[in-house]
Every structure is written in structure tokens, then in C-alpha cells.
Motif scaffolding. Structure first.
Motif, short mmCIF file in Angstrom:
data_model
loop_
_atom_site.label_atom_id
_atom_site.label_comp_id
_atom_site.label_asym_id
_atom_site.label_seq_id
_atom_site.Cartn_x
_atom_site.Cartn_y
_atom_site.Cartn_z
N CYS A 216 -5.59 -1.26 -8.33
CA CYS A 216 -4.83 -2.45 -7.94
C CYS A 216 -5.75 -3.66 -7.95
CB CYS A 216 -4.21 -2.28 -6.56
SG CYS A 216 -3.16 -3.67 -6.04
N ALA B 279 0.83 -1.21 0.00
CA ALA B 279 0.00 0.00 0.00
C ALA B 279 0.87 1.26 0.00
CB ALA B 279 -0.92 -0.01 1.22
N HIS B 280 1.96 1.23 0.74
CA HIS B 280 2.87 2.38 0.79
C HIS B 280 3.51 2.62 -0.58
CE1 HIS B 280 5.66 5.29 2.45
NE2 HIS B 280 6.68 4.60 1.97
N ALA C 299 1.04 4.15 -2.97
CA ALA C 299 0.84 5.57 -2.67
C ALA C 299 2.00 6.41 -3.17
CB ALA C 299 0.65 5.76 -1.16
N GLU C 300 3.23 5.91 -2.97
CA GLU C 300 4.41 6.61 -3.48
C GLU C 300 4.35 6.80 -4.99
OE1 GLU C 300 7.76 4.25 -2.26
OE2 GLU C 300 8.31 5.72 -0.74
N SER D 185 1.66 6.89 -6.79
CA SER D 185 0.38 7.50 -7.18
C SER D 185 -0.45 6.55 -8.03
CB SER D 185 0.61 8.83 -7.93
OG SER D 185 1.33 9.75 -7.12
N SER E 1 -3.67 4.12 -7.99
CA SER E 1 -4.89 3.84 -7.25
C SER E 1 -5.57 2.56 -7.70
CB SER E 1 -5.88 5.00 -7.38
OG SER E 1 -6.18 5.26 -8.74
#
Length: 263
Positions: free
Chosen positions: A180, A169-170, A173-174, A176, A178
């Protein structure tokens, strides 16, 4: 070599499907991962094909290793996972695969991934990758070339259905990202290879036989698999001070991208 891989994988897949439809119990190995009679029968089939056609090449196979059979390897060897996605198999999901790869100088240079319950297979060698459609009689009905897609503005990631992690998840987010999709087994590599997705980050334990065949297909299709320092994932990792033989570090598989970006 791929002809042998195809014959072995399809024969193993046929046996796996018979057991899948009939149902069978699962046992636990020493590492607490599941194993079934399908794993064991499929591995024997694959090994017999490889030993007959390439008797000089060592075979590192998952269930054999679990049983203490670990031949010495040189610059080239086979990696076999006879049933990747055993949890999917036991839970009656259809994403499990048969995996065979050939390693030379630490690189996966040829491989096949066969999903018998889905009737599809993916193979790759050199700079060519193919998708195969396997009919109900376990014959290849048709095939076509595949390749990774250029990274789009809106990228799609793949994650393990059974082994997700906070680091995944990290990472998303890094980057960008969304979108998945969670999917089991080595099919994640194959979806990248055929241009259906863009990145597969893996931050939980895998072994080399889990990844080699799919990684071979992905690389043949124009993709790459790298460790978190951006170097290619290598195979034949023995004598590791920090982990057991043939264990992989965390990695990122990319479609049309060759390096890991860190935010």
C-alpha cells in the motif's frame, strides 16, 4: 471539451506554481479544511474558461460552493476543484492537483487532473485516457495513451496520505493486499488509470469535486469506482437526507476490476 479543460487547468496550474514557490498562508473554511489564495485564483481562471466556452452548463466549484454560490444543476454540469491537496500544497509537498470534470446523467464522462509541480497531467473522455507531460514553459511536450492493468496476483493499493482510516486497513486485510502506497490528492485515480496500482479504497469524507476528474480519467482508462454495495459512484447528489449536497459515500476505485469483493 478536453481542449478547454487543458487550457484552463494549465493556466490555473501556472498561477498555483507561482504562489507555491513564493509561499502563502492558509486560512480555514467553515468545515476546518485549509484554503489559500492559490485555490481562489485558480478557480476564477477555470470558471472564466468554462463560462466562455460553455456558458449554458452550470459550474459547481469548491470555493464558490463554500461562499454560498451553488447554481441549480440539470442532467449535465461541471465539477471543479481548483487545488486538490491543499494540505500538500501548504506543506510544500508536490502532489497537489487541478481538477475539472464534466458530468452527464450522474456519470463523469470527461475530466483532467493536472499536477503542476510534477509536470504531468491526465485526461480522459469516452474510452480514451492520456498522460500529458508539461514542460517548464507550461506547454504540453508529449502525450501518450494509458490504460489500467489486469489485476495481478500481488496487488498494490493506494491510500490517502492525509485521510487514512482503520477501515482501510481492514479492507486491505480482507483483500489480502499487503502493498500500500500513501499519496495525496486525486493522483491516486491516475495511478490506477495508468496501470501503476490496482485499488484505492476510501472510507473517509470526500466531496464530488474531489473525485470527479480523477474518476473520469480512471473510467476512460478502463477502471471503475463503486460504492460499497458494488454500484457505480454517481454525481449530482443533492437533497441527501444523511449528508450535505455533493458529499460522496465510501467507495472503492479499481483498476482492472469492476466489483468489490468482501471476505
Amino acid at each position: 471539451m478536453l481542449e478547454t479543460f487543458e487550457r484552463a487547468a494549465i493556466e490555473a496550474g501556472k498561477v498555483i506554481m507561482t504562489i507555491f514557490l513564493d509561499g502563502c498562508p492558509a486560512a480555514k473554511k467553515a468545515d476546518n479544511s485549509p484554503v489559500t489564495i492559490a485555490d481562489e485564483k485558480a478557480e476564477r481562471i477555470i470558471i472564466s474558461h468554462l463560462q466562455r466556452d460553455f456558458p449554458e452548463i452550470p459550474i459547481i466549484a469548491e470555493e464558490s460552493v463554500a461562499g454560498g454560490i451553488v447554481p441549480a444543476i440539470g442532467t449535465s454540469f461541471f465539477l471543479v476543484d481548483p487545488l486538490d491537496g491543499t494540505r500538500e500544497f501548504v506543506d510544500k509537498r508536490r502532489e497537489f492537483t487541478v481538477n475539472i470534470a464534466y458530468i452527464v446523467d450522474g456519470k463523469p464522462v470527461a475530466g483532467i487532473v493536472f499536477a503542476p509541480a510534477l509536470g504531468i497531467a491526465f485526461c480522459g473522455e469516452g474510452a480514451r485516457a492520456e498522460k500529458l507531460y508539461v514542460d517548464d514553459g507550461f506547454q504540453v511536450a508529449r502525450r501518450h495513451d494509458i490504460g489500467v492493468r489486469a489485476q495481478p496476483a500481488r496487488r498494490t493499493a493506494l491510500a490517502s496520505r492525509s485521510h487514512d482510516s482503520p477501515q482501510t486497513a481492514h479492507f486491505l486485510a480482507e483483500q489480502s493486499i499487503s502493498d500500500c502506497t500513501n499519496i495525496g490528492s486525486s493522483l491516486k485515480f491516475c495511478l490506477l488509470a495508468e496501470g501503476e496500482a490496482d485499488v484505492y479504497p476510501r472510507f473517509t469524507r470526500t466531496m464530488e469535486w474531489d473525485t470527479a476528474a480523477g474518476d473520469a480519467v480512471l473510467r476512460a482508462a478502463g477502471g471503475t469506482t463503486v460504492t460499497l454495495d458494488g454500484l457505480p459512484l454517481t454525481y449530482g447528489k443533492i437533497g441527501q437526507s444523511h449528508d450535505v449536497d455533493f458529499a460522496n459515500p465510501n467507495f472503492i476505485s479499481w483498476g482492472g476490476k469492476s466489483v468489490v469483493e468482501r471476505a
